[in-house]
Design a protein around this motif. Structure first.
Motif, PDB file in Angstrom:
ATOM      1  N   GLY A 284       0.808  -1.322   0.020  1.00  0.00           N
ATOM      2  CA  GLY A 284       0.138  -0.106  -0.013  1.00  0.00           C
ATOM      3  C   GLY A 284       0.916   1.294   0.080  1.00  0.00           C
ATOM      4  O   GLY A 284       0.318   2.411   0.156  1.00  0.00           O
ATOM      5  N   ILE A 285       2.260   1.164  -0.194  1.00  0.00           N
ATOM      6  CA  ILE A 285       2.733   2.626  -0.203  1.00  0.00           C
ATOM      7  C   ILE A 285       3.981   2.525  -1.336  1.00  0.00           C
ATOM      8  O   ILE A 285       4.303   1.479  -1.834  1.00  0.00           O
ATOM      9  N   ARG A 286       4.548   3.838  -1.544  1.00  0.00           N
ATOM     10  CA  ARG A 286       5.519   3.683  -2.356  1.00  0.00           C
ATOM     11  C   ARG A 286       6.730   3.552  -1.555  1.00  0.00           C
ATOM     12  O   ARG A 286       6.924   4.153  -0.303  1.00  0.00           O
ATOM     13  N   VAL A 287       7.934   2.661  -1.811  1.00  0.00           N
ATOM     14  CA  VAL A 287       8.731   2.252  -0.937  1.00  0.00           C
ATOM     15  C   VAL A 287       9.955   3.197  -0.914  1.00  0.00           C
ATOM     16  O   VAL A 287      10.365   3.430  -2.162  1.00  0.00           O
ATOM     17  N   THR A 288      10.103   3.922   0.023  1.00  0.00           N
ATOM     18  CA  THR A 288      11.423   4.704   0.132  1.00  0.00           C
ATOM     19  C   THR A 288      12.256   4.307   0.960  1.00  0.00           C
ATOM     20  O   THR A 288      12.045   3.119   1.895  1.00  0.00           O
ATOM     21  N   GLY A 289      13.656   4.871   1.271  1.00  0.00           N
ATOM     22  CA  GLY A 289      14.362   4.014   2.210  1.00  0.00           C
ATOM     23  C   GLY A 289      14.140   4.187   3.294  1.00  0.00           C
ATOM     24  O   GLY A 289      14.580   3.707   4.207  1.00  0.00           O
ATOM     25  N   GLY A 290      13.396   5.252   3.719  1.00  0.00           N
ATOM     26  CA  GLY A 290      12.819   5.616   5.195  1.00  0.00           C
ATOM     27  C   GLY A 290      11.754   4.792   5.824  1.00  0.00           C
ATOM     28  O   GLY A 290      11.275   4.748   6.656  1.00  0.00           O
ATOM     29  N   SER A 291      11.346   3.880   4.663  1.00  0.00           N
ATOM     30  CA  SER A 291      10.061   2.943   4.988  1.00  0.00           C
ATOM     31  C   SER A 291      10.664   1.509   5.475  1.00  0.00           C
ATOM     32  O   SER A 291      11.429   1.296   6.452  1.00  0.00           O
ATOM     33  N   PHE A 292      10.435   0.629   4.553  1.00  0.00           N
ATOM     34  CA  PHE A 292      10.987  -0.886   4.869  1.00  0.00           C
ATOM     35  C   PHE A 292      12.624  -0.961   5.208  1.00  0.00           C
ATOM     36  O   PHE A 292      12.759  -1.464   6.064  1.00  0.00           O
ATOM     37  N   PRO A 293      13.447  -0.554   4.266  1.00  0.00           N
ATOM     38  CA  PRO A 293      14.772  -0.381   4.676  1.00  0.00           C
ATOM     39  C   PRO A 293      15.234  -0.034   5.951  1.00  0.00           C
ATOM     40  O   PRO A 293      15.906  -0.615   6.786  1.00  0.00           O
ATOM     41  N   ALA A 294      14.748   1.474   6.301  1.00  0.00           N
ATOM     42  CA  ALA A 294      14.906   1.648   7.727  1.00  0.00           C
ATOM     43  C   ALA A 294      14.398   0.981   8.706  1.00  0.00           C
ATOM     44  O   ALA A 294      15.139   0.743   9.884  1.00  0.00           O
ATOM     45  N   ARG A 295      13.379   0.393   8.560  1.00  0.00           N
ATOM     46  CA  ARG A 295      12.807  -0.596   9.707  1.00  0.00           C
ATOM     47  C   ARG A 295      13.565  -1.911   9.764  1.00  0.00           C
ATOM     48  O   ARG A 295      13.667  -2.427  10.854  1.00  0.00           O
ATOM     49  N   MET A 296      14.090  -2.529   8.512  1.00  0.00           N
ATOM     50  CA  MET A 296      14.785  -3.585   8.630  1.00  0.00           C
ATOM     51  C   MET A 296      16.048  -3.456   9.360  1.00  0.00           C
ATOM     52  O   MET A 296      16.770  -4.044  10.234  1.00  0.00           O
ATOM     53  N   TRP A 297      16.724  -2.060   9.097  1.00  0.00           N
ATOM     54  CA  TRP A 297      18.011  -1.698   9.961  1.00  0.00           C
ATOM     55  C   TRP A 297      17.576  -1.819  11.322  1.00  0.00           C
ATOM     56  O   TRP A 297      18.604  -2.387  11.960  1.00  0.00           O
ATOM     57  N   GLN A 298      16.693  -1.124  11.847  1.00  0.00           N
ATOM     58  CA  GLN A 298      16.478  -0.987  13.208  1.00  0.00           C
ATOM     59  C   GLN A 298      16.030  -2.325  13.976  1.00  0.00           C
ATOM     60  O   GLN A 298      16.600  -2.937  14.644  1.00  0.00           O
ATOM     61  N   ALA A 299      15.495  -3.383  13.033  1.00  0.00           N
ATOM     62  CA  ALA A 299      14.967  -4.515  13.244  1.00  0.00           C
ATOM     63  C   ALA A 299      16.554  -5.526  13.540  1.00  0.00           C
ATOM     64  O   ALA A 299      16.389  -6.396  14.537  1.00  0.00           O
ATOM     65  N   PHE A 300      17.430  -5.205  12.861  1.00  0.00           N
ATOM     66  CA  PHE A 300      18.498  -5.833  13.037  1.00  0.00           C
ATOM     67  C   PHE A 300      19.655  -5.407  13.937  1.00  0.00           C
ATOM     68  O   PHE A 300      19.943  -5.941  14.780  1.00  0.00           O
ATOM     69  N   MET A 301      19.697  -4.242  13.815  1.00  0.00           N
ATOM     70  CA  MET A 301      20.751  -3.235  14.676  1.00  0.00           C
ATOM     71  C   MET A 301      20.378  -3.372  16.122  1.00  0.00           C
ATOM     72  O   MET A 301      21.026  -3.365  17.075  1.00  0.00           O
ATOM     73  N   GLY A 302      18.987  -3.301  16.431  1.00  0.00           N
ATOM     74  CA  GLY A 302      18.525  -3.127  17.665  1.00  0.00           C
ATOM     75  C   GLY A 302      18.885  -4.420  18.506  1.00  0.00           C
ATOM     76  O   GLY A 302      19.636  -4.306  19.701  1.00  0.00           O
ATOM     77  N   PRO A 303      18.393  -5.461  18.224  1.00  0.00           N
ATOM     78  CA  PRO A 303      19.137  -6.742  19.083  1.00  0.00           C
ATOM     79  C   PRO A 303      20.287  -6.980  18.906  1.00  0.00           C
ATOM     80  O   PRO A 303      21.046  -7.585  19.884  1.00  0.00           O
ATOM     81  N   ALA A 304      20.992  -6.654  17.705  1.00  0.00           N
ATOM     82  CA  ALA A 304      22.390  -6.714  17.529  1.00  0.00           C
ATOM     83  C   ALA A 304      23.210  -6.287  18.652  1.00  0.00           C
ATOM     84  O   ALA A 304      24.252  -6.627  18.974  1.00  0.00           O
ATOM     85  N   LEU A 305      22.881  -4.969  19.121  1.00  0.00           N
ATOM     86  CA  LEU A 305      23.629  -3.992  19.720  1.00  0.00           C
ATOM     87  C   LEU A 305      23.231  -4.490  21.409  1.00  0.00           C
ATOM     88  O   LEU A 305      24.034  -3.815  22.124  1.00  0.00           O
ATOM     89  N   GLU A 306      22.264  -5.231  21.624  1.00  0.00           N
ATOM     90  CA  GLU A 306      21.978  -5.337  22.960  1.00  0.00           C
ATOM     91  C   GLU A 306      23.089  -5.853  23.790  1.00  0.00           C
ATOM     92  O   GLU A 306      23.248  -5.389  25.058  1.00  0.00           O
TER      93      GLU A 306
END
Length: 725
Positions: free
Chosen positions: A597-619
């Motif tokens: 339902g959206i136009r994919v920009t770097g601030g949407s799914f890519p930024a969310r994937m980055w946070q989903a990885f980096m958040g637990p990675a840095l715990e």
């Protein structure tokens, strides 16, 4: 002729044949008997056994084994089960410790039978003879080969001790399914080491020696069981096992599939990068053939940089965040340690079995346009040339530039969503990712100089100094982007990405170590200033979906091409630099204009994937602040060559705020989120991990306008179109 006459005639003929056979065999028997008298010059040279190599993760766990036709890992006799050795000797050579390499009675009987038949029908081979056959003479069915085998066996017994011969044999014997030696076979069929083999397992393996292919338990389980039971009955007859053990063994099931212990990690993107890197490293051999043999037959231990925990998190981030598009779109993630260049995790695309082109590294295909994630290289170039982040430049659009010899001429561009833009300092223009501001800044800094800066930082693909270069129209690889941003994280020192920490040979000698020395590519002050601006972009610009709820310092930039074919988020902390790309796995052939339902920009799914990885990675790591940049000089008004526009106004000069942690909106802008980050995100995008978008504290100076959705790479002189970042 009477019956008695015929019988006597047969005896005469048989005796004549026997005499003739013995006469024929006399030279061969004599050669065998005299073969123990060996001159030193005639010593037998047994080449080192081909042995599989093992690839280890950074924590020492096994990623995979590298082998071609020979799966082998050599062990000493002390590491082989006594049960297996006793079973082997009882079935294959019960007089092993008594003969001198040849069982003369068995060999003479076999030779006589073979001469009478005109071919080789019986073996009579000792373990020493089998070793010679496997290593030196081959399996040709001829009398000449059989005699040579016996002669060499006698010589070998004069060179090697019985334990040495037996150890060589148990590491040489073929046991089916490309498996050589007892250790590899124990792993394959039972998931145990050679030292752990029990009686049932030993009986099966020893029985297979007779015919490893025909008695393959995976393909011929009934025949394999029949032969195993025959072996155990023989052991019972000679008194090596009692009746209860014999009964137990015959009731034990035959293995149906390879054991889990040996089941190696399937081919994947990271392992393929390791293999290709080593095949190109002349420290493993001067020629490609030498390197291939060393890698696949040399018994190497290859310790890599991969962190299994981080790899699992990267895989999970893609699985959890990437929408289901029936394969139309995929994602790639690569994460490196900016302090060393070690590659810690890599997702190269939809899966190695489905697409062997590694998008993360670019191996097997071309790169992808980076969009606005390229803009920090332009900013770094300007700062390195003495510029200031407080310099102001027009971002008003649409903007037009003369482009002699390029296509189109003139070159026209506009900001995302046709935003008018404004004149502002470079910090604000970066946070709002103004296309027209960065096209002008590229001309001010010098496009050739921008190419040089990006290359020094770690971009390895060819970069064209076109007018559109600042908007990310040249193709890049995610691993290069992670590496280049890592130079910002590491105070301007760049470490080239690498996959292999250390390679040792079968004797433990170090053949190579993968880490390289770092190189200063930016002044410390420049790197810290770029980092500070990119940290503002995470807290209040186009990358807000990547920020951490606990306020941990993070910096990064989004990028989206004008046709929505590529979307990026590249960001870093002091511990990890990670690039995330999303797009079509087969190139620039599909547009992400309606995904969930959206136009994919770097601030949407890519930024969310980055946070989903980096958040637990840095715990496991304590939060570390970025070091504050120096105080900025009073800015100047920048004018691009040939730019006819006169800025409507000049923003008030500002100094980079001194900070110990990037936890609030940047000075002079509200912490609102552009359409590229929030308003175009899918309904479920506002997860609990993202903090609410709130205005900055009252002490922050007012902003003239909320930053619009981010723009990014357009093309000219070979590129094409504007982009959203």
């Amino acid at each position: 002729m009477s019956k008695l006459g015929r019988y006597l005639a047969a005896i005469v003929v048989g005796a004549a044949l026997l005499a003739a056979s013995l006469a024929l065999l006399a030279p061969q028997v004599d050669a065998v008997l005299r073969s123990g008298e060996v001159a030193e010059a005639e010593l037998i040279n047994l080449d080192p056994l081909a042995q599989r190599s093992v690839v280890l993760a950074a924590d020492g766990s096994v990623l995979t084994y590298l082998l071609v036709e020979e799966n082998r890992v050599s062990v000493s006799l002390d590491d082989v089960s006594d049960i297996f050795l006793d079973t082997l000797l009882a079935i294959e050579d019960d007089r092993f410790y008594d003969h001198e390499g040849v069982n003369l009675r068995a060999t003479a009987r076999a030779l006589l039978t073979n001469v009478s038949a005109g071919d080789v029908e019986q073996g009579g081979s000792t373990i020493t003879q089998q070793l010679v056959k496997n290593a030196l003479v081959g399996s040709e069915q001829s009398l000449e080969r059989k005699v040579r085998e016996a002669v060499l066996a006698r010589r070998l017994e004069g060179q090697m001790s019985k334990p040495e011969i037996l150890e060589r044999y148990v590491n040489t014997v073929y046991l089916g399914n490309s498996t050589y030696g007892v250790q590899a076979a124990a792993e394959l069929y039972f998931g145990v080491s050679a030292a752990e083999l029990d009686q049932a397992q030993s009986a099966l393996l020893v029985g297979m020696i007779q015919n490893p292919v025909g008695l393959d338990p995976f393909l011929q389980p009934e025949l394999a069981k029949e032969r195993r039971d025959e072996v155990i009955r023989r052991l019972f007859t000679v008194g090596l096992v009692d009746e209860p053990i014999s009964t137990y063994v015959q009731a034990t099931p035959i293995p149906e599939s390879p054991a889990a212990l040996f089941s190696s990690r399937p081919k994947d993107y990271f392992v393929e990068e390791v293999k290709e890197q080593l095949l190109g490293d002349e420290r493993l051999g001067a020629t490609q053939t030498e390197r291939y043999n060393t890698l696949y037959r040399g018994g190497l231990t290859i310790r890599t940089t991969l962190e299994p925990r981080l790899q699992l998190l990267a895989d999970k981030a893609v699985l959890d965040v990437l929408p289901d598009t029936d394969g139309r779109f995929t994602a790639a993630i690569v994460s490196v340690d900016p302090r060393s260049g070690a590659v810690r995790a890599m997702v190269g695309g939809p899966g190695f079995g489905q697409a062997q082109y590694n998008i993360a590294s670019g191996r097997g295909g071309s790169g992808r346009q980076s969009g606005s994630s390229f803009k920090p290289f332009v900013l770094a170039t300007h700062l390195a040339e003495g510029g200031s982040v407080e310099d102001t430049i027009s971002g008003r659009g649409p903007c037009e530039f003369e482009n002699p010899g390029g296509i189109p001429d003139p070159y026209e561009a506009e900001n995302f969503d046709e935003e008018t833009g404004q004149t502002d300092d470079l910090r604000a223009q970066t946070v709002r990712s103004s296309n027209c501001a960065y096209l002008r800044l590229g001309l001010v800094a010098g496009l050739d100089d921008v190419v040089e800066t990006a290359t020094r930082l770690g971009i390895t693909t060819p970069l064209a100094p076109n007018l559109s270069l600042p908007l990310g129209t040249s193709v890049v690889h995610p691993i290069d982007m992670a590496s280049a941003y890592g130079s910002f994280a590491n105070d301007g020192i760049h470490f080239a990405p690498y996959y292999v920490e250390e390679v040792t040979d079968r004797d433990g000698n170090v053949l190579l170590a993968g880490a390289t020395a770092g190189e200063r590519v930016l002044e410390e002050a420049v790197a810290r200033t770029v980092t500070d601006v990119l940290a503002d972009n995470v807290t209040g610009g186009t990358g807000t979906r990547a920020r951490f709820p606990d306020g941990r310092a993070a910096a990064g930039k989004t990028g989206t091409t004008s046709d929505y074919a590529d979307a990026w988020f590249v960001g870093f902390t002091p511990e990890l630099s990670t690039a995330v790309w999303m797009g079509s796995p087969v190139g620039n052939v599909d547009k992400m204009t309606d995904v969930a339902g959206i136009r994919v920009t770097g601030g949407s799914f890519p930024a969310r994937m980055w946070q989903a990885f980096m958040g637990p990675a840095l715990e496991p790591f304590e939060a570390t602040a970025f070091l504050a940049p120096p105080e900025g000089d009073r800015g100047e008004l920048l004018r691009a060559p040939g730019d006819e526009e006169v800025p409507a106004r000049r923003a008030a000069p500002r100094r980079a705020p001194a900070r110990t942690r990037t936890t609030q909106a940047p000075s002079g802008s509200t912490a609102t989120t552009e359409p590229s980050s929030d308003t175009t995100a899918p309904p479920d995008a506002a997860t609990t991990t993202a903090p609410p978008t709130t205005a900055p504290p009252a002490t922050a100076p007012p902003t003239t306008a909320a930053p619009p959705a981010e723009p990014g790479g357009g093309g000219v002189g070979g590129g094409g179109g504007d982009a959203e970042g």
